[in-house]
Design a protein around this motif. Structure first.
Motif, PDB file in Angstrom:
ATOM      1  N   PHE A  30       0.820  -1.236  -0.067  1.00  0.00           N
ATOM      2  CA  PHE A  30      -0.016  -0.106   0.009  1.00  0.00           C
ATOM      3  C   PHE A  30       0.804   1.412   0.005  1.00  0.00           C
ATOM      4  CE2 PHE A  30      -2.202   3.231   2.359  1.00  0.00           C
ATOM      5  CZ  PHE A  30      -3.277   3.603   1.643  1.00  0.00           C
ATOM      6  N   LEU A  31       1.890   1.447   0.954  1.00  0.00           N
ATOM      7  CA  LEU A  31       2.771   2.317   0.839  1.00  0.00           C
ATOM      8  C   LEU A  31       3.557   2.692  -0.051  1.00  0.00           C
ATOM      9  CD1 LEU A  31       3.822   2.096   4.605  1.00  0.00           C
ATOM     10  CD2 LEU A  31       2.503   3.616   4.060  1.00  0.00           C
ATOM     11  N   ALA A  32       3.898   1.710  -0.966  1.00  0.00           N
ATOM     12  CA  ALA A  32       4.724   1.862  -2.086  1.00  0.00           C
ATOM     13  C   ALA A  32       3.788   2.328  -3.524  1.00  0.00           C
ATOM     14  CB  ALA A  32       5.333   0.552  -2.618  1.00  0.00           C
ATOM     15  N   SER A  33       2.779   2.420  -3.422  1.00  0.00           N
ATOM     16  CA  SER A  33       1.970   2.786  -4.689  1.00  0.00           C
ATOM     17  C   SER A  33       1.003   4.010  -4.341  1.00  0.00           C
ATOM     18  CB  SER A  33       1.123   1.706  -5.104  1.00  0.00           C
ATOM     19  OG  SER A  33       0.524   1.977  -6.260  1.00  0.00           O
ATOM     20  N   ASP A  34       1.129   4.627  -5.702  1.00  0.00           N
ATOM     21  CA  ASP A  34       0.121   5.800  -5.718  1.00  0.00           C
ATOM     22  C   ASP A  34      -0.922   5.629  -6.716  1.00  0.00           C
ATOM     23  OD1 ASP A  34       1.170   7.614  -3.699  1.00  0.00           O
ATOM     24  OD2 ASP A  34       2.885   8.376  -5.102  1.00  0.00           O
ATOM     25  N   THR A  37      -5.572   2.216  -9.059  1.00  0.00           N
ATOM     26  CA  THR A  37      -6.012   0.769  -9.522  1.00  0.00           C
ATOM     27  C   THR A  37      -5.304  -0.293  -8.837  1.00  0.00           C
ATOM     28  OG1 THR A  37      -4.422   0.734 -11.136  1.00  0.00           O
ATOM     29  CG2 THR A  37      -6.743   1.311 -11.862  1.00  0.00           C
ATOM     30  N   VAL A  38      -4.138   0.083  -8.180  1.00  0.00           N
ATOM     31  CA  VAL A  38      -3.423  -0.942  -7.104  1.00  0.00           C
ATOM     32  C   VAL A  38      -3.986  -0.861  -5.604  1.00  0.00           C
ATOM     33  CG1 VAL A  38      -1.359  -1.415  -6.146  1.00  0.00           C
ATOM     34  CG2 VAL A  38      -1.332  -0.995  -8.626  1.00  0.00           C
ATOM     35  N   ARG A  40      -6.841   0.311  -4.510  1.00  0.00           N
ATOM     36  CA  ARG A  40      -8.139  -0.208  -4.167  1.00  0.00           C
ATOM     37  C   ARG A  40      -8.078  -1.471  -3.553  1.00  0.00           C
ATOM     38  NH1 ARG A  40     -10.431   3.585  -8.686  1.00  0.00           N
ATOM     39  NH2 ARG A  40     -11.421   5.197  -7.491  1.00  0.00           N
ATOM     40  N   PRO A  41      -7.806  -2.593  -4.474  1.00  0.00           N
ATOM     41  CA  PRO A  41      -7.755  -3.919  -3.750  1.00  0.00           C
ATOM     42  C   PRO A  41      -7.012  -4.122  -2.605  1.00  0.00           C
ATOM     43  CG  PRO A  41      -6.721  -3.918  -5.998  1.00  0.00           C
ATOM     44  CD  PRO A  41      -7.189  -2.306  -5.970  1.00  0.00           C
ATOM     45  N   VAL A  42      -5.731  -3.305  -2.856  1.00  0.00           N
ATOM     46  CA  VAL A  42      -4.800  -3.621  -1.441  1.00  0.00           C
ATOM     47  C   VAL A  42      -5.474  -2.995   0.002  1.00  0.00           C
ATOM     48  CG1 VAL A  42      -2.571  -2.830  -0.512  1.00  0.00           C
ATOM     49  CG2 VAL A  42      -2.812  -3.395  -2.914  1.00  0.00           C
ATOM     50  N   ILE A  43      -6.149  -1.992  -0.211  1.00  0.00           N
ATOM     51  CA  ILE A  43      -7.047  -1.528   0.844  1.00  0.00           C
ATOM     52  C   ILE A  43      -7.953  -2.571   1.251  1.00  0.00           C
ATOM     53  CG2 ILE A  43      -8.544  -0.167  -0.005  1.00  0.00           C
ATOM     54  CD1 ILE A  43      -7.088   0.680   3.265  1.00  0.00           C
ATOM     55  N   VAL A  44      -8.632  -3.152   0.553  1.00  0.00           N
ATOM     56  CA  VAL A  44      -9.555  -4.122   0.911  1.00  0.00           C
ATOM     57  C   VAL A  44      -8.909  -5.368   1.491  1.00  0.00           C
ATOM     58  CG1 VAL A  44     -11.435  -5.908  -0.235  1.00  0.00           C
ATOM     59  CG2 VAL A  44     -11.343  -3.470  -0.803  1.00  0.00           C
ATOM     60  N   ALA A  45      -7.832  -5.668   0.848  1.00  0.00           N
ATOM     61  CA  ALA A  45      -6.932  -6.906   1.460  1.00  0.00           C
ATOM     62  C   ALA A  45      -6.389  -6.485   2.852  1.00  0.00           C
ATOM     63  CB  ALA A  45      -5.854  -7.114   0.525  1.00  0.00           C
ATOM     64  N   LEU A  46      -6.117  -5.247   3.071  1.00  0.00           N
ATOM     65  CA  LEU A  46      -5.422  -4.688   4.366  1.00  0.00           C
ATOM     66  C   LEU A  46      -6.496  -4.968   5.409  1.00  0.00           C
ATOM     67  CD1 LEU A  46      -3.534  -1.318   3.866  1.00  0.00           C
ATOM     68  CD2 LEU A  46      -2.683  -3.298   5.001  1.00  0.00           C
ATOM     69  N   CYS A  47      -7.768  -4.472   5.060  1.00  0.00           N
ATOM     70  CA  CYS A  47      -9.061  -4.684   6.180  1.00  0.00           C
ATOM     71  C   CYS A  47      -9.148  -6.026   6.435  1.00  0.00           C
ATOM     72  CB  CYS A  47     -10.228  -4.115   5.520  1.00  0.00           C
ATOM     73  SG  CYS A  47     -10.143  -2.186   5.444  1.00  0.00           S
ATOM     74  N   LYS A  48      -9.131  -7.064   5.269  1.00  0.00           N
ATOM     75  CA  LYS A  48      -9.649  -8.436   5.629  1.00  0.00           C
ATOM     76  C   LYS A  48      -8.298  -8.875   6.502  1.00  0.00           C
ATOM     77  CE  LYS A  48     -12.355  -9.465   1.463  1.00  0.00           C
ATOM     78  NZ  LYS A  48     -12.307 -10.103   0.163  1.00  0.00           N
ATOM     79  N   TYR A  94     -13.137   8.207  -2.686  1.00  0.00           N
ATOM     80  CA  TYR A  94     -12.286   9.114  -2.064  1.00  0.00           C
ATOM     81  C   TYR A  94     -11.088   8.224  -1.563  1.00  0.00           C
ATOM     82  CZ  TYR A  94     -10.492  12.426   1.102  1.00  0.00           C
ATOM     83  OH  TYR A  94      -9.322  13.283   1.909  1.00  0.00           O
ATOM     84  N   MET A  95      -9.682   8.568  -1.866  1.00  0.00           N
ATOM     85  CA  MET A  95      -8.778   7.876  -1.294  1.00  0.00           C
ATOM     86  C   MET A  95      -8.063   8.651  -0.222  1.00  0.00           C
ATOM     87  SD  MET A  95      -6.697   5.114  -0.660  1.00  0.00           S
ATOM     88  CE  MET A  95      -6.901   3.916  -2.084  1.00  0.00           C
ATOM     89  N   ASN A  96      -7.967   8.540   0.941  1.00  0.00           N
ATOM     90  CA  ASN A  96      -7.201   9.217   1.894  1.00  0.00           C
ATOM     91  C   ASN A  96      -5.963   8.402   2.189  1.00  0.00           C
ATOM     92  OD1 ASN A  96      -5.992  11.008   3.971  1.00  0.00           O
ATOM     93  ND2 ASN A  96      -8.014  11.195   4.924  1.00  0.00           N
ATOM     94  N   LYS A  97      -4.938   8.392   1.439  1.00  0.00           N
ATOM     95  CA  LYS A  97      -3.675   7.523   1.463  1.00  0.00           C
ATOM     96  C   LYS A  97      -3.061   7.952   2.526  1.00  0.00           C
ATOM     97  CE  LYS A  97       0.196   5.386  -0.602  1.00  0.00           C
ATOM     98  NZ  LYS A  97       1.288   5.696  -1.600  1.00  0.00           N
ATOM     99  N   PRO A  98      -2.698   9.303   2.900  1.00  0.00           N
ATOM    100  CA  PRO A  98      -2.051   9.687   4.243  1.00  0.00           C
ATOM    101  C   PRO A  98      -2.578   9.190   5.468  1.00  0.00           C
ATOM    102  CG  PRO A  98      -2.111  11.468   2.534  1.00  0.00           C
ATOM    103  CD  PRO A  98      -3.247  10.506   2.242  1.00  0.00           C
ATOM    104  N   ALA A  99      -4.151   9.305   5.357  1.00  0.00           N
ATOM    105  CA  ALA A  99      -4.668   8.843   6.879  1.00  0.00           C
ATOM    106  C   ALA A  99      -4.540   7.207   7.041  1.00  0.00           C
ATOM    107  CB  ALA A  99      -6.278   9.129   6.743  1.00  0.00           C
ATOM    108  N   ILE A 100      -4.607   6.343   5.915  1.00  0.00           N
ATOM    109  CA  ILE A 100      -4.523   4.846   5.892  1.00  0.00           C
ATOM    110  C   ILE A 100      -3.048   4.603   6.335  1.00  0.00           C
ATOM    111  CG2 ILE A 100      -4.737   2.699   4.539  1.00  0.00           C
ATOM    112  CD1 ILE A 100      -6.719   4.056   3.166  1.00  0.00           C
TER     113      ILE A 100
END
Length: 125
Positions: A30-34, A37-38, A40-48, A94-100
């Motif tokens: 997650f941290l390595a990408s901006d 399309t990468v 979105r699925p990573v945040i779902v996988a992070l939650c799971k 809405y992607m709040n990457k810094p918060a995540i």
């Protein structure tokens, strides 16, 4: 910033350690990408993966009757609630990457080496 998985984070429980190590890997992905399309699925996988990690760790705490279990579980729930909230934002476009990123960095740099270390110390007694 890449989060480093350290052997000192292990609890010597094969399931808990494997799931937690994978959560570190997903966080780094997650941290390595901006690329949305990468991400979105990573945040779902992070939650799971976070949910699975916390379920495994909490089952371990119950098995060994860890005295600080309730407070530890409350921290898990708070992190999961925040992570799911940010994931819902992604679903709304809405992607709040810094918060995540901040949530996951806090988990990796504060919760794991302090709170989880207390559980690991308890397990070795």
């Amino acid at each position: 910033m890449k989060l480093e998985w350290l052997d000192s984070y292990k609890m010597n429980d094969v399931e808990v350690d494997a799931v937690r190590e994978k959560l570190f890997a997903l966080t780094n992905e997650f941290l390595a990408s901006d690329d949305l399309t990468v991400l979105r699925p990573v945040i779902v996988a992070l939650c799971k993966q976070a949910r699975l990690q916390f379920e495994r760790e909490e089952a371990l705490m119950r098995r060994v009757n860890f005295p600080d279990m309730q407070a530890h579980m409350a921290q898990h729930q708070l992190l999961l609630d925040h992570l799911i909230g940010r994931s819902m934002d992604v679903g709304k476009g809405y992607m709040n990457k810094p918060a995540i990123a901040e949530l996951m960095k806090d988990w990796a740099t504060r919760h794991v080496p302090v709170e989880d270390a207390a559980l690991a110390a308890f397990l070795t007694r």
